[in-house]
Design a protein around this motif. Structure first.
Motif, PDB file in Angstrom:
ATOM      1  N   ALA A 103      44.298  59.733  33.711  1.00  0.00           N
ATOM      2  CA  ALA A 103      43.118  57.936  34.454  1.00  0.00           C
ATOM      3  C   ALA A 103      43.397  57.172  34.730  1.00  0.00           C
ATOM      4  O   ALA A 103      43.143  56.379  36.135  1.00  0.00           O
ATOM      5  CB  ALA A 103      42.583  57.725  32.856  1.00  0.00           C
ATOM      6  N   GLN A 104      44.846  56.150  34.639  1.00  0.00           N
ATOM      7  CA  GLN A 104      45.396  55.442  34.819  1.00  0.00           C
ATOM      8  C   GLN A 104      46.620  55.390  35.172  1.00  0.00           C
ATOM      9  O   GLN A 104      47.289  55.442  36.261  1.00  0.00           O
ATOM     10  CB  GLN A 104      45.302  54.183  33.951  1.00  0.00           C
ATOM     11  N   VAL A 152      39.219  52.110  38.629  1.00  0.00           N
ATOM     12  CA  VAL A 152      39.225  52.282  37.577  1.00  0.00           C
ATOM     13  C   VAL A 152      38.894  52.060  35.958  1.00  0.00           C
ATOM     14  O   VAL A 152      38.491  52.885  35.695  1.00  0.00           O
ATOM     15  CB  VAL A 152      40.789  51.537  37.047  1.00  0.00           C
ATOM     16  N   VAL A 186      38.794  54.830  29.714  1.00  0.00           N
ATOM     17  CA  VAL A 186      39.750  53.711  30.067  1.00  0.00           C
ATOM     18  C   VAL A 186      39.016  52.530  29.148  1.00  0.00           C
ATOM     19  O   VAL A 186      39.630  52.324  29.044  1.00  0.00           O
ATOM     20  CB  VAL A 186      40.049  53.261  31.753  1.00  0.00           C
ATOM     21  N   LEU A 196      44.428  45.701  30.589  1.00  0.00           N
ATOM     22  CA  LEU A 196      44.414  46.911  32.616  1.00  0.00           C
ATOM     23  C   LEU A 196      45.283  46.740  33.690  1.00  0.00           C
ATOM     24  O   LEU A 196      46.371  47.450  34.314  1.00  0.00           O
ATOM     25  CB  LEU A 196      43.059  47.396  32.520  1.00  0.00           C
TER      26      LEU A 196
END
Ligand SMILES: [Zn+2]
Length: 581
Positions: A12-13, A200, A206, A239
């Protein structure tokens, strides 16, 4: 699975970002279905896994049509299997391309002219990643992490999305890599970071992980944690800090700084903000703070006054929706951006205008008003001016931004509407016939570079049809001739009289579905403030092309430009000074 789509597992990240069970946070993304060859090799992205440092060509990965083999794989396998790395890069680049095409309502080309971009997941042993238009590719390096295990930049969603955005932006405006006013290089970097972060954020998994608070209980979040400042520090800063936590040797902390930096009215005039990444942080700060304000505005419409906790799902949904909406606005704005020499003020006008075309009313959450306020905090006003009657900054008047005040001034007799949607020559005919009305500088070399019909869908299902066409102009002259070009045009201080100078100009013509011109986003050759500012900057920094001209022609060294820019994220090496054509 929705027919026409394929679902694939990605990280995801970043491998350092874990879910509630301590496993790498994954996402299942949907991308357009295509019959893939080994690589994967698709119609727009070809993964070629050649490691030039080790001289190893990894076996091309064939994605299975039936099952996603990595959906249940253990973390170790995701980190170490080159086949997953190939899938991760392919899926992120294709998802982003599909996102651009959906927002713009048409196919989007790469900047190098070919159809398939090469993506190289293990390109070299170095803490770097870049897009090269010369080599038609995206190159991702790897390097030893603090624990001795390799860190792969191809596994960081934001790194892949950032580089792919450079490639997409280069396809839409290949003049934006030509040295110009410092805003232009700052725009490339800031825009790539904005797209990376918002794409994202569009992944609900996330956002959920960022808001996860064990004290509130896994499925809940405290209401007091959903105010603007709290959202900024938990979600956005959270993030930004994760961006490149692993790949930190490659990533400078641009986003973290952008999110934390308090607005300053005179930052754009400050020489320390001329470097492209630092300047880009200003653009990121304005857009990302807008995102937080819109998210909070959405939440304020339903958050209970009497309870101290709410379920996290709706909060996540509002965050992901706000990110998606703002991302669509940012991509659509590109069609309304000038052909050459973009400034942040131009981008703001483009954002407001593109959105107005689809949504005449600013809606419940006031995206446009919030954007105007957040840019204003950095002293950035719309290039189109703010004295408008209907809505500030959006309906351009004659000037850098133009909407013909009377359709009768323009001559349409000379052109055929259908050809106008397809033919560069037909658009040129229109431009030439109307050159005086449109204020096109006649003595410059002028050519039409694109004509792109598009169909856009608004959030309410309303369809907007437009044809976007761009033309460019260039004019070579000696420095001594500059003052005679027009009133106010100056030769930079101490520039020799016989120095060769190239001026750029051009415009974007936005036609409605009946073939009538709606907007003319013009960058005039004879605009003294724009041209003086650019020439001063190039002269002050000693930037010229290989023929010694101040002001590059198009093309340029292409290949290494982004590699150099990214290798210099620490800011210790002069930016762009040794770019060569
Ligand atoms: Zn970059």
């Amino acid at each position: 699975m929705v027919p026409g789509n394929r679902q694939l597992t990605i990280i995801a990240q970043d491998p350092s970002v874990k879910d509630a069970n301590g496993k790498i946070l994954r996402a299942n993304v949907r991308i357009p279905y295509e019959a893939l060859g080994p690589g994967p090799r698709g119609y727009r992205v070809h993964v070629v896994d050649y490691d030039s440092s080790q001289r190893v060509l990894y076996h091309p990965w064939q994605i299975d049509d039936g099952t996603d083999l990595f959906a249940q794989s253990p973390d170790d396998k995701l980190c170490s299997d080159p086949a997953f790395h190939a899938q991760n890069v392919y899926a992120i680049v294709m998802r982003l391309l599909a996102r651009f095409e959906a927002a713009l309502g048409r196919r989007v080309s790469w900047g190098f002219g070919g159809h398939q971009i090469q993506a190289v997941p293990h390109a070299f042993a170095d803490a770097n990643a870049y897009y090269s238009d010369d080599a038609h590719g995206l190159f991702f390096g790897y390097f030893p992490g603090v624990d001795g295990k390799p860190v792969y930049t191809c596994l960081s969603h934001d790194v892949v999305a950032h580089e792919a955005t450079h490639a997409l932006l280069d396809g839409l405006r290949n003049t934006y890599t030509v040295p110009s006013h410092p805003d232009q290089a700052g725009f490339h970097e800031g825009f790539a970071d904005i797209v990376a972060l918002l794409s994202v954020f569009g992944l609900p998994d996330v956002v959920r992980a960022l808001l996860h608070n064990t004290r509130a209980g896994g499925e809940c979040v405290y209401v007091k944690d959903l105010e603007v400042d709290k959202l900024r520090s938990t979600a956005l800063l959270g993030l930004a800090e994760q961006f490149g936590r692993e790949a930190s040797r490659y990533r400078d902390d641009c986003l973290r700084r952008a999110v934390q930096r308090p607005p300053r009215k005179h930052a754009l005039q400050d020489a320390s903000f001329e470097e492209s990444h630092r300047r880009g942080e200003i653009l990121s700060a304005a857009v990302l703070n807008s995102f937080i304000h819109v998210w909070a505005a959405r939440l304020s419409t339903w958050l209970p006054k009497t309870e101290n906790k709410v379920r996290v799902e709706r909060v996540v949904e509002d965050g992901a929706d706000a990110a998606e909406h703002l991302l669509t606005m940012c991509i659509r704005a590109l069609d309304y951006c000038p052909v050459v020499d973009i400034t942040f003020a131009d981008f703001l006008s483009a954002l407001l205008t593109a959105d107005l075309e689809l949504l005449p009313d600013d809606g419940r959450y006031k995206y446009r008003q919030v954007l105007r306020e957040q840019f204003e905090a950095w002293n950035i006003s719309p290039a189109s001016g703010t004295q408008e009657k209907a809505e500030a900054g959006v309906v351009p008047e004659w000037g850098a931004w133009e909407r013909p005040t009377s359709a009768s001034l323009l001559n349409y007799e000379c052109v055929h509407r259908q050809s106008l949607e397809q033919s560069l020559d037909e658009v040129f005919r229109f431009l030439w016939e109307n050159r005086r009305t449109l204020g096109v500088y006649e003595d410059a070399y002028t050519w039409v570079i694109s004509v792109r019909p598009c169909v856009r869908l608004g959030p309410d299902g309303f369809v907007l049809r437009e044809t976007i066409s761009e033309y460019r102009q260039s004019l070579d002259l000696e420095a001594r001739q500059l003052p005679s070009l027009c009133k106010g045009m100056k030769k930079p201080d101490r520039m020799p009289n016989d120095a060769q100078v190239r001026l750029h100009g051009g415009g974007v013509l936005v036609f409605d579905e009946f073939g009538h011109l709606k907007y003319h986003v013009r960058s005039r050759i004879d605009n003294p403030s724009r041209q003086n500012g650019r020439l001063d900057y190039l002269w002050r920094n000693g930037i010229r092309d290989r023929l010694g001209r101040y002001g590059f022609s198009d093309g340029s060294p292409q290949g290494q430009r982004f590699a150099l820019m990214h290798a210099r994220r620490d800011g210790t090496v002069e930016e762009m000074g040794d770019w060569d054509e």
